[in-house]
Design a protein around this motif. Structure first.
Motif, short mmCIF file in Angstrom:
data_model
loop_
_atom_site.label_atom_id
_atom_site.label_comp_id
_atom_site.label_asym_id
_atom_site.label_seq_id
_atom_site.Cartn_x
_atom_site.Cartn_y
_atom_site.Cartn_z
N GLY A 537 59.85 47.82 -82.63
CA GLY A 537 59.65 49.02 -81.83
C GLY A 537 60.28 48.83 -80.47
N GLU A 538 59.47 48.99 -79.43
CA GLU A 538 60.00 48.82 -78.08
C GLU A 538 59.71 47.42 -77.54
OE1 GLU A 538 58.44 52.08 -75.71
OE2 GLU A 538 58.68 53.37 -77.45
N GLN A 539 59.24 46.55 -78.42
CA GLN A 539 58.91 45.19 -77.98
C GLN A 539 59.85 44.19 -78.66
OE1 GLN A 539 56.79 45.42 -75.68
NE2 GLN A 539 55.93 47.40 -76.19
N TYR A 540 59.88 42.99 -78.11
CA TYR A 540 60.66 41.95 -78.76
C TYR A 540 59.93 40.62 -78.57
CZ TYR A 540 62.22 40.66 -74.07
OH TYR A 540 62.25 40.26 -72.78
N GLY A 541 60.44 39.57 -79.20
CA GLY A 541 59.79 38.28 -79.04
C GLY A 541 60.36 37.24 -79.96
N LYS A 542 59.70 36.10 -79.95
CA LYS A 542 60.10 34.98 -80.80
C LYS A 542 58.84 34.51 -81.51
CE LYS A 542 62.46 30.59 -80.50
NZ LYS A 542 63.19 29.67 -79.66
N VAL A 543 58.91 34.39 -82.81
CA VAL A 543 57.70 34.06 -83.59
C VAL A 543 57.16 32.70 -83.16
CG1 VAL A 543 56.74 33.70 -85.88
CG2 VAL A 543 58.56 35.39 -85.55
N ARG A 544 56.01 32.74 -82.50
CA ARG A 544 55.40 31.50 -82.03
C ARG A 544 54.54 30.91 -83.15
NH1 ARG A 544 52.61 33.24 -77.35
NH2 ARG A 544 50.64 32.96 -78.43
N ALA A 545 53.87 31.78 -83.86
CA ALA A 545 53.03 31.33 -84.97
C ALA A 545 52.86 32.46 -85.96
CB ALA A 545 51.68 30.88 -84.44
N LEU A 546 52.67 32.09 -87.22
CA LEU A 546 52.39 33.06 -88.27
C LEU A 546 51.06 32.69 -88.90
CD1 LEU A 546 55.89 33.21 -90.04
CD2 LEU A 546 54.89 34.98 -88.59
N ILE A 547 50.18 33.67 -89.05
CA ILE A 547 48.85 33.39 -89.63
C ILE A 547 48.65 34.34 -90.81
CG2 ILE A 547 46.37 33.44 -89.19
CD1 ILE A 547 47.30 32.92 -86.15
N ASN A 548 48.30 33.79 -91.97
CA ASN A 548 48.17 34.64 -93.14
C ASN A 548 46.79 35.28 -93.23
OD1 ASN A 548 46.45 32.72 -94.13
ND2 ASN A 548 47.79 32.03 -95.78
N ASP A 549 46.54 36.04 -94.30
CA ASP A 549 45.28 36.78 -94.43
C ASP A 549 44.08 35.86 -94.64
OD1 ASP A 549 46.24 36.03 -96.87
OD2 ASP A 549 45.70 37.88 -97.91
N GLN A 550 44.34 34.58 -94.88
CA GLN A 550 43.25 33.62 -95.03
C GLN A 550 42.93 32.93 -93.70
OE1 GLN A 550 41.98 32.65 -98.42
NE2 GLN A 550 42.93 34.66 -98.72
N GLY A 551 43.65 33.30 -92.68
CA GLY A 551 43.44 32.68 -91.38
C GLY A 551 44.16 31.35 -91.25
N GLU A 552 45.07 31.06 -92.16
CA GLU A 552 45.80 29.79 -92.09
C GLU A 552 47.15 30.00 -91.44
OE1 GLU A 552 44.15 28.62 -96.52
OE2 GLU A 552 46.07 29.62 -96.21
N ARG A 553 47.59 28.96 -90.74
CA ARG A 553 48.93 29.04 -90.14
C ARG A 553 49.97 28.77 -91.21
NH1 ARG A 553 49.19 27.73 -83.94
NH2 ARG A 553 51.43 27.70 -84.25
N VAL A 554 50.98 29.57 -91.25
CA VAL A 554 52.05 29.36 -92.23
C VAL A 554 53.39 29.30 -91.50
CG1 VAL A 554 50.91 30.38 -94.25
CG2 VAL A 554 52.09 31.87 -92.63
N LYS A 555 54.35 28.70 -92.17
CA LYS A 555 55.67 28.55 -91.53
C LYS A 555 56.54 29.77 -91.77
CE LYS A 555 55.99 24.27 -89.75
NZ LYS A 555 54.95 24.57 -88.76
#
Ligand code: GDP
Length: 828
Positions: A537-555
């Motif tokens: 949208g009108e924002q941008y960024g760099k993926v710092r972390a990804l968290i799945n629907d189980q609350g776990e961090r994924v790569k």
């Protein structure tokens, strides 16, 4: 008339012996003689011949017989003198006028001569300049011809200076000076004066823009000073001209064009004028004209379209051999209370191994389940039509399949029809889930026949639409439903290319106090990886972390996978599309372009509102009563859904007007706004902070909290009809703040709390608030005072509390204790 009385001030009349002297008298007897230059005029007064009378002094008084009656000689004499004086004055004035006129004429003549001389000089100078430039160009060409290998960029400069003599510094001046005579000298002097004047920047000059009222920028002033400095140091210095690549959009404002060429605005306006375009610096010119000017200044034109910045994320078509099957994305729709939420929960409970993450199930707006035959399905966890349409209106078509829930003990209802229309409009296939089949009064066939009327022909009625009888309560038919979904997905042949830059859609977004802006993104194509740079949208960024629907961090997250994305610079809107870009500069540029475009659009819309719409509303206002509201919600998605639901409420007589809707706790500002408009505040899964609560109490602003959209819609509907008395369906009992969290074996996490308001009650419902946002609602497992289980703990006392089936509690969180009272509704 005597001057010796010492009282008279400056005067001429009293000293006939010394006509040039005037005696001035001051206080305390001081006097002063002043010599004044007096112009004496001889006044010739014809002497009447026979006027000789005995009185001598009356020689000129005329025949006393002819005098009007009652006038004495002295009076007559005085009048005569006055007449004479007046005549004398007249002659004097006439003479002065004549001489003045003469002087003016002379002055005019002189000035005209000067101007002519100046013009001639100017012409001469220009000719010289042209000659010199041509000479230079010729020499350069010769030089170029000589040095074949050397490709010097300099020649590009010279023609420009030849064409635009006025944009250069004073380079040709010496040539002209030699040929000019004295006039040049005077001119130079004048110029010197000018320079001195503008060198000293007065406040007035700075404010009015100096000479000619033209606005001078700081940069212009600096350039001018620099030029003068160089002049002072060693005559004229030919500046190295820089050839710039000028990005040229389809239309450009003159000042911006000058800016991009790094040329003076005045010079550009002048150049435009010589090309027959009379424009000011704030006017917009088209690209063709601008191109002409850019070339005249010797710069290079690079044509761009504003939207070109988006080109880097243009949809690339995947090679069919790169495509692999992706899970379908499912949205559950249907009428209120037909069991959408229950169905989503039932599927989730049955299929998600929530035990793995310590029993903590994360609500991120979407989740994935695996069917018995290992097919993965992605469910959007935000039931409701509003969410569906708001996403679609933002250009994100995320749903592949709609599950239409119809209660078997009810029938096709208005929102069922709405859902059917939505699905049809989006061209998304439907599966009918006939719910509450466990109920005694369930009549699934009635549902099937009802649907026929709306052109939904289910399989049992020899149609194409799959229908499944389910019960969210007992779990009956759930597997069949999932099977039907898998089958439908297979028919759709949903494919994506996981080996490309990710494209996704925002399902939900919120500003998290600890983590910053967080967005749940459903990856639609490609794979989103940690470290990816993106624009959303009108924002941008760099993926710092990804968290799945189980609350776990994924790569990484592949197609149809919902993930929470951290690392945004701002909160995007639900439905915004996420694109991965190569560089941060690209991402930022696109985001900025979109922001500007959105702003322009809003401004344009706002302008339209002022005229027509304002009139329309003013007219409508006369006979429509309004219910103003202020809405605060936990996430952007809810806020939008509520807003849309609210807009739908109302008829010819009443209308709901949302003054403001936002995400986050209710603050003092909200209360202020609500008070000003006499509006209640609605908090959806959010609470007012302490100070806002106090202000609201004091100012009598009503704050209502909800956690179910439909409850809220019903209440607002009722309020809009003027039928809702201030009945309270939920009773607030107390607040307790968590001081410490202990882990107790056999019990799990226990919160050490202090009851800060009201009381804590074991039997009551509880909500966990973090930064005034509801993050959990449920019941208590224990309420302990020291070692004993108690029913209630009063305010000011400490206690231990543990939630039923919920462990994500932290020190600093607040527990809200409430009871619900079932109120029989008299309205539909
Ligand atoms: P929604 O408004 O469509 O999300 O509906 P809810 O999921 O909130 O359900 C409304 C009510 O119906 C709740 O009281 C549920 O307990 C009840 N309900 C939902 N599904 C079933 C079902 O399969 N059987 C029975 N008996 N009740 C159900």
């Amino acid at each position: 008339m005597s001057d010796s009385d010492g009282k008279k001030t400056l005067g001429l009349r009293g000293a006939p012996a010394r006509p040039g002297n005037v005696k001035q008298s001051f206080s305390h007897g001081r006097t002063k003689n002043v010599v004044v230059e007096t112009k004496r005029k001889r006044v010739v007064v014809p002497k009447p011949v026979g006027a000789k009378t005995g009185t001598g002094s009356n020689a000129s008084l005329g025949d006393p017989k002819k005098r009007p009656a009652g006038i004495t000689d002295s009076e007559m004499e005085r009048r005569l003198k006055a007449v004479q004086a007046a005549r004398a004055r007249e002659t004097e004035e006439a003479e002065a006028r004549a001489s003045e006129e003469k002087a003016r004429a002379e002055d005019r003549e002189r000035r005209r001569a000067e101007a002519e001389a100046k013009e001639a000089e100017e012409r001469q100078r220009e000719e010289n300049l042209k000659a010199k430039a041509e000479e230079d160009a010729r020499r350069k060409q010769e030089a170029e011809a000589a040095a074949v290998a050397a490709a010097a960029p300099a020649p590009a400069v010279q023609p420009a200076s030849a064409k635009m003599p006025n944009t250069k510094g004073g380079a040709p001046a010496p040539v002209a000076r030699k040929k000019e005579g004295d006039r040049e000298e005077t001119n130079k002097r004048n110029k010197g004066n000018d320079d001195r004047r503008s060198g000293k920047l007065t406040v007035n000059q700075a404010l009015t823009g100096g000479e000619g009222g033209r606005q001078r920028s700081m940069a212009q002033m600096k350039r001018k000073q620099e030029r003068q400095r160089q002049k002072a140091m060693g005559g004229t210095v030919e500046r190295e001209k820089v050839v710039r690549n000028v990005n040229l959009p389809p239309a450009i404002v003159v000042s911006e064009l000058a800016n991009r060429m790094a040329e003076r605005v005045g010079a550009v306006v002048k150049a435009l004028m010589t090309n027959g375009m009379m424009v000011t610096q704030n006017e917009t010119i088209d690209a063709d004209t601008a191109e002409l000017i850019i070339e005249e200044f010797g710069h290079k034109v690079v044509r761009v379209s504003d939207a070109d910045v988006e080109d880097v994320i243009k949809e690339e078509v995947d090679d069919p051999k790169d495509l692999v099957t992706r899970p379908p994305v499912i949205t559950i729709m249907g009428h209120v209370d037909h069991g959408k939420t229950s169905l989503l929960d039932a599927i989730r409970k049955a299929k998600v191994q929530s035990g793995e993450a310590g029993g903590i199930t994360q609500h991120i707006g979407a989740y994935q389940v695996k069917t018995d035959n290992d097919q993965v399905l992605t469910f959007l966890d935000t039931p409701g039509h509003a969410a569906f349409t708001s996403m679609r209106s933002r250009g994100a078509q995320v749903t592949d399949i709609v599950v239409l829930v119809v209660a078997a003990d009810d029938a096709v209802m208005p929102q069922t029809i709405e859902a059917i229309n939505h699905a049809k409009a989006a061209k998304v296939p439907m599966i009918v889930a006939i719910n509450k089949i466990d109920k005694y009064e369930a009549n699934p066939d009635k549902v099937r026949t009802d649907l026929l009327q709306h052109e939904v022909i289910v399989e049992k009625m020899s149609g194409e639409v799959q229908d499944v009888e389910v019960s969210a309560a007992t779990g009956q038919g759930l597997d069949e439903l999932l099977e039907a979904i898998s089958l439908q997905a297979e028919l759709l042949e949903l494919k994506a290319n996981p080996n490309r830059a990710a494209v996704g859609a925002v399902i939900e977004a919120q500003l998290d106090v600890g983590r910053g802006p967080v967005a749940t993104v459903l990856v639609q194509n490609g794979t989103l990886r940690q470290g990816d740079i993106f624009v959303v949208g009108e924002q941008y960024g760099k993926v710092r972390a990804l968290i799945n629907d189980q609350g776990e961090r994924v790569k990484e997250a592949g197609p149809s996978v919902p993930v929470e994305v951290l690392g945004l610079n701002g909160t995007p809107g639900a439905g915004d599309v996420l694109n991965v870009t190569d560089t941060e500069a690209q991402a930022r540029e696109i985001a900025e372009y979109r922001e500007k475009a959105a702003k322009d659009k809003r401004a344009a819309a706002g302008a339209a509102t002022t005229l027509e719409q304002l009139m329309a509303t003013a007219k409508a206002d006369a006979d429509v009563s309004e219910l103003p509201l202020l809405i605060k919600a936990d996430v952007q998605g809810s806020a939008e859904a509520i807003l849309q639901a609210m807009e739908k409420i109302g008829n010819d007589e009443v209308r709901v007007r949302v003054l403001h809707s936002g995400v986050g706790a209710i603050t003092d500002t909200d209360v202020g706004l609500a008070e000003a408009s006499n509006a209640p505040i609605i908090g959806f899964n959010v609470r007012a902070n302490a100070s806002a609560r106090a202000t609201a109490n004091q100012k009598g602003v009503e704050i209502r909290y909800y956690s179910v959209i439909y409850d809220m819609v019903d209440d607002v509907k009722a309020a809009a009809s003027g039928l809702l008395s201030n009945e309270i369906r939920e009773h607030f009992i107390g607040y307790a703040s968590i001081k410490e969290v202990f882990k107790v074996t056999g019990v799990g996490k226990v919160a050490g709390c202090l009851v800060t308001e009201g009381k804590a009650s074991r039997a009551a419902g509880v909500r966990l608030l973090r930064d005034d946002v509801v993050i959990h609602e449920g019941t208590l497992k224990t309420l302990k005072r020291f070692k004993d289980e108690v029913a209630e703990v009063p305010s000011g006392q400490e206690c231990g509390m543990a939630f039923e089936n919920y462990e994500d509690i932290r020190a600093g969180d607040v527990i809200e204790i409430f009871t619900r009272e079932e109120v029989v509704r008299t309205l539909d």
